[in-house]
Design a protein around this motif. Structure first.
Motif, short mmCIF file in Angstrom:
data_model
loop_
_atom_site.label_atom_id
_atom_site.label_comp_id
_atom_site.label_asym_id
_atom_site.label_seq_id
_atom_site.Cartn_x
_atom_site.Cartn_y
_atom_site.Cartn_z
N UNK A 30 0.82 -1.21 0.00
CA UNK A 30 0.00 0.00 0.00
C UNK A 30 0.86 1.26 0.00
N UNK A 31 2.09 1.15 0.47
CA UNK A 31 2.98 2.31 0.57
C UNK A 31 4.09 2.15 -0.46
N UNK A 32 4.28 3.13 -1.33
CA UNK A 32 5.19 2.97 -2.47
C UNK A 32 6.65 2.91 -2.04
N UNK A 33 7.41 2.09 -2.75
CA UNK A 33 8.85 2.02 -2.56
C UNK A 33 9.54 2.94 -3.57
N UNK A 34 10.71 3.43 -3.22
CA UNK A 34 11.48 4.31 -4.10
C UNK A 34 12.51 3.50 -4.86
N UNK A 35 12.63 3.77 -6.17
CA UNK A 35 13.64 3.08 -6.96
C UNK A 35 14.98 3.81 -6.82
N UNK A 36 16.00 3.29 -7.51
CA UNK A 36 17.36 3.84 -7.38
C UNK A 36 17.41 5.30 -7.82
N UNK A 37 16.69 5.64 -8.90
CA UNK A 37 16.70 7.02 -9.38
C UNK A 37 16.06 7.95 -8.36
N UNK A 661 2.87 6.38 9.92
CA UNK A 661 2.16 5.19 10.38
C UNK A 661 2.58 4.05 9.46
N UNK A 662 3.18 3.03 10.03
CA UNK A 662 3.70 1.92 9.23
C UNK A 662 2.90 0.65 9.51
N UNK A 663 2.53 -0.10 8.46
CA UNK A 663 1.75 -1.32 8.66
C UNK A 663 2.58 -2.55 9.03
N UNK A 664 3.91 -2.46 8.95
CA UNK A 664 4.74 -3.61 9.28
C UNK A 664 6.12 -3.13 9.67
N UNK A 665 6.84 -4.02 10.37
CA UNK A 665 8.20 -3.68 10.78
C UNK A 665 9.11 -3.51 9.57
N UNK A 667 8.28 -2.37 6.55
CA UNK A 667 8.03 -1.07 5.94
C UNK A 667 8.57 0.04 6.82
N UNK A 668 8.50 -0.12 8.15
CA UNK A 668 9.04 0.89 9.06
C UNK A 668 10.54 1.05 8.87
N UNK A 669 11.24 -0.07 8.74
CA UNK A 669 12.68 0.00 8.51
C UNK A 669 12.99 0.63 7.15
N UNK A 670 12.17 0.30 6.16
CA UNK A 670 12.38 0.86 4.82
C UNK A 670 12.20 2.37 4.84
N UNK A 671 11.13 2.84 5.51
CA UNK A 671 10.90 4.28 5.55
C UNK A 671 12.00 4.98 6.36
N UNK A 672 12.44 4.36 7.46
CA UNK A 672 13.52 4.95 8.25
C UNK A 672 14.78 5.08 7.41
N UNK A 687 5.10 5.08 14.01
CA UNK A 687 4.17 4.28 14.80
C UNK A 687 3.87 3.01 14.02
N UNK A 688 4.23 1.88 14.59
CA UNK A 688 3.98 0.60 13.93
C UNK A 688 2.56 0.16 14.24
N UNK A 689 1.74 0.09 13.20
CA UNK A 689 0.34 -0.30 13.35
C UNK A 689 0.15 -1.67 12.72
N UNK A 690 0.35 -2.75 13.48
CA UNK A 690 0.29 -4.09 12.88
C UNK A 690 -1.09 -4.51 12.44
N UNK A 691 -2.10 -3.66 12.71
CA UNK A 691 -3.47 -3.99 12.31
C UNK A 691 -3.87 -3.28 11.03
N UNK A 692 -2.89 -2.63 10.39
CA UNK A 692 -3.04 -2.06 9.05
C UNK A 692 -4.03 -0.91 8.99
N UNK A 693 -4.31 -0.26 10.12
CA UNK A 693 -5.13 0.94 10.11
C UNK A 693 -4.22 2.15 10.00
#
Length: 758
Positions: A30-37, A661-665, A667-672, A687-693
């Protein structure tokens, strides 16, 4: 009843973080990843920020609060209650609200209060700070719950076949047994095919997921269109068949079937909007009752037929309106094949089973297919031996029950069980239709409003759409089952065909142990389903199949245009070196003011920090010096809109806290990591929201900050997408109004937006 995983939500939570069902990919998608560019651009933008933003530690020291407020409990700590759907989940601030309703209504107008009162009476009070319990079912409970749609089709499938054959008179009815044998073989083949699907997709594999993963986006959309058409018609056909069962026992209600049927749909709408999900044992009763009634009916009928040496009873004299032809036989075959609707339900809901899930699901599917074959074949056999012909005033099943039981208790029980399972089958669509819409919205092929959970933690928008569509079709066809059948077959077997074809591709690519056997099973299922699909499309084209084909085509067109719009927006939001806004002058954070609490320092007691009074007294600052601001920037992605909101917040030279707000650990590491690549110039709280809200954790976190420092004025700065065309507004979430409604009861909280025009 499909699997529903734990999902923390609140009374204002109409967000993008709905329950994720089996077969769906990780919520990180649900949350986009960034490519190398994009990462290279992000680093260059970070260097520009570094020249104007000053020391990052200075921004941290300027925070007047401690941003570390705890965490949500992991799923392993949640203990669902036995017969409830909701369980307490502590908020991120550590407060333990149990299942409770929202506070006092803040509407001030009389009309608003009346509307709110009506909603509470009909739908119940909004729920907040709860979790949806992940329900696990034993095979004996899962069988009736997940098989209701398929088994209930015995009430109208054989009759639909006979209604076509009777057009050729007595000569046409002779083909009922060969056609029934062919349909029985088709049931067996498709059932075995879905056993392979369960093995390949042990977390659930519906037609949309399988077709998209193995055949591509357009076949996946076609499968979704077929499924959604199937679910809409499941409601209409089930209600129509249920009303036929009732009027067979009570003929005086015949003239009122349309208003009564619409009233039943309204009840289903209200019940599902309330979030009502009975315990599995309660759902099991109507299905087992129907199975017992039909099995007893078949046993009694065959016993009577055996007493006369299994010699068929002569049928009434029939006037043929057309001759026996290949086209007539194919039409009857296509109509009778609608008895297979709902056969894929178990493969969709593998995660609801107790461990080992996939093995229990395969066993339950085998039981379901076996029961379906016995009930269908037994019903057709009784029709053959008893000389029953379709009657517009009484269903075939009712006629058989009259023959076997007379008008006594056995007949009443059979008709009541038939009506009950048909109603349950209609309600099954209310679980699956919103789920398919959720999956489409998650893949950006439907408006994102279908990701939202309503006040009562159900996918309200999908439920309303299903009810309106089913009611319109039911009323347009006068509540009659026979005219609806031609529309039914196309959607059902389109989904079957694409799903099984997708499985053939899956096994060809995988080539694991026994892949040839699995591929053969799925290839046979795909071929037979395709034959029925083509037969139904050709033979029933003028009877309504054209409408189903048109709906599928329009659906694919609309979904494709929606995806095109979202792709354009994503392209507009992508980072570009010369498009990112950066503060034009050197900015420095304010020094900690007297009475402010730097991050990590002990928080003073409320008596020392809070202004006297509440409500208006708490908002009685009269000069700028009395206002102590804290800017909170919720940010989902480091795109142009998010960077613009950060630049605006930093340019105000007040304490800033970015909130993700991160839905998983993962994704949280990726955003950090992305944040560090940018330069970590501003304080960030994840904020890690493991319930995907999304909205609920955001609201709870802001409320927790408010409780920590009620003397602060919290300003929530949201990036907002502003579209050029009005028709595109429905495709984007309106987060700011929802946050305002959620935070309105709290004083000294401001919600503002930074628009980004596309």
């Amino acid at each position: 009843m499909p699997c529903v995983t734990l999902c923390a939500v609140s009374s204002t939570d109409r967000d993008d973080g709905g329950a994720q069902e089996g077969g769906a990919p990780s919520p990180d998608a649900l949350l986009p990843a960034l490519d190398a560019e994009q990462l290279g651009v992000l680093r260059r933008v970070g260097r520009e920020w570094g020249r104007v933003a000053g020391d990052p530690q200075a921004w941290r020291r300027a925070l007047p609060v401690d941003p570390d407020l705890g965490r949500y409990p992991p799923a392993s700590e949640i203990r669902p209650v036995r017969f409830g759907r909701f369980v307490p989940v502590a908020t991120v601030g550590g407060q333990p609200p149990a299942v409770e309703t929202a506070g006092e209504d803040t509407r001030t107008s009389r009309l608003g209060r009346v509307g709110s009162g009506v909603r509470r009476v009909l739908l119940g009070a909004p729920l907040r700070s709860t979790a949806i319990a992940h329900e696990r079912m034993r095979k004996l409970v899962a069988l009736p719950v997940l098989s209701a749609d398929a088994l209930s089709s015995v009430a109208y499938g054989p009759e639909a076949m006979l209604a076509v054959l009777v057009l050729a008179g007595t000569a046409g009815l002779r083909y009922s047994v060969p056609i029934a044998v062919t349909i029985t073989f088709l049931m067996l083949a498709v059932g075995v095919s879905y056993r392979q699907t369960i093995r390949a997709y042990p977390h659930g594999g519906g037609s949309y997921i399988v077709a998209t993963a193995n055949l591509g986006r357009l076949p996946g959309l076609a499968a979704a269109a077929g499924l959604m058409t199937d679910y809409i018609l499941t409601v209409a056909v089930s209600i129509a068949s249920g009303m036929a069962a009732v009027t067979s026992a009570i003929p005086s209600l015949q003239r009122d079937i349309v208003p009564i049927g619409l009233a039943v749909i309204a009840v289903l709408l209200a019940g599902n909007l309330r979030g009502v999900r009975q315990a599995g044992a309660l759902f099991a009763a109507p299905t087992y009752g129907f199975v017992i009634a039909v099995l007893v009916l078949v046993a009694v009928g065959l016993y009577d037929a055996g007493g006369r040496g299994f010699h068929p009873t002569a049928t009434p004299r029939l006037t043929a309106t057309e001759g026996v032809s290949v086209l007539l036989v194919l039409r009857a075959f296509a109509s009778g094949s609608t008895a297979m609707t709902g056969i894929e339900a178990i493969s969709n809901a593998v995660p609801v089973f107790q461990p080992t899930e996939w093995r229990n699901a395969r066993t339950t599917l085998t039981w379901m297919v076996g029961l379906l074959i016995v009930l269908f074949a037994g019903t057709v056999a009784l029709v053959h031996f008893d000389g029953i012909v379709p009657n517009p005033q009484e269903t075939v099943l009712s006629q058989l029950a009259h023959r076997a039981f007379g008008s006594g208790v056995g007949y009443v029980f059979t008709q009541a069980a038939t009506a009950a399972i048909l109603l349950l089958a209609a309600n099954t669509a209310y679980n699956d239709f919103p789920r398919v819409l959720y999956l489409l919205a998650r893949d950006l092929q439907a408006p994102r409003i279908f990701l939202r959970l309503g006040d009562r933690l159900a996918f309200s928008n999908g439920i309303v759409l299903l009810s309106v569509a089913a009611a319109a079709i039911y009323a347009a066809f006068g509540g009659k089952t026979a005219p609806l059948i031609p529309l039914y077959a196309v959607g059902v077997f389109l989904a079957f065909t694409l799903s099984q074809t997708g499985m053939v591709v899956h096994w060809w690519r995988l080539r694991d142990r026994h892949w040839r056997k699995s591929l053969t099973f799925n290839a046979v299922g795909a071929l037979l389903s395709a034959i029925v699909l083509i037969t139904a499309a050709i033979t029933k084209f003028t009877q309504g199949a054209w409408f189903a084909a048109l709906i599928v085509g329009l659906f694919i067109l609309v979904a494709t245009r929606i995806r095109h719009h979202y792709d354009l927006v994503a392209e507009a939001l992508a980072l570009h070196p010369h498009a990112v806004e950066i503060p034009s002058r050197t900015i420095t954070p304010p020094r900690s003011r007297e009475g402010a609490t730097p991050a990590g320092a002990p928080v003073p007691s409320p008596a020392l920090r809070a202004p006297s009074g509440t409500g208006a007294d708490a908002e009685g600052e009269e000069t700028p010096e009395e206002i102590h601001p804290l800017l909170i920037v919720p940010i989902a992605a480091l795109d142009l809109a998010g960077m613009r909101a950060l630049a605006y917040a930093a340019s105000l030279r007040q304490p800033v806290l970015a909130l993700h707000i991160s839905p998983s650990a993962f994704e949280a590491e990726r955003f950090r990591e992305y944040w560090n690549q940018w330069g970590d110039h501003l304080p960030l709280k994840i904020v890690l929201s493991p319930y995907r809200a999304i909205v609920a954790p955001l609201v709870n976190y802001i409320e927790s900050l408010h409780r920590q420092r009620p003397d602060l004025t919290l300003t929530v700065i949201l990036p907002e997408i502003v579209v050029r065309h009005r028709r595109h507004r429905l495709l984007h979430n309106r987060l700011a109004p929802r946050l305002r409604r959620a935070l309105r009861p709290l004083p000294k909280i401001v919600v503002t937006t930074v628009p980004f025009h596309v």
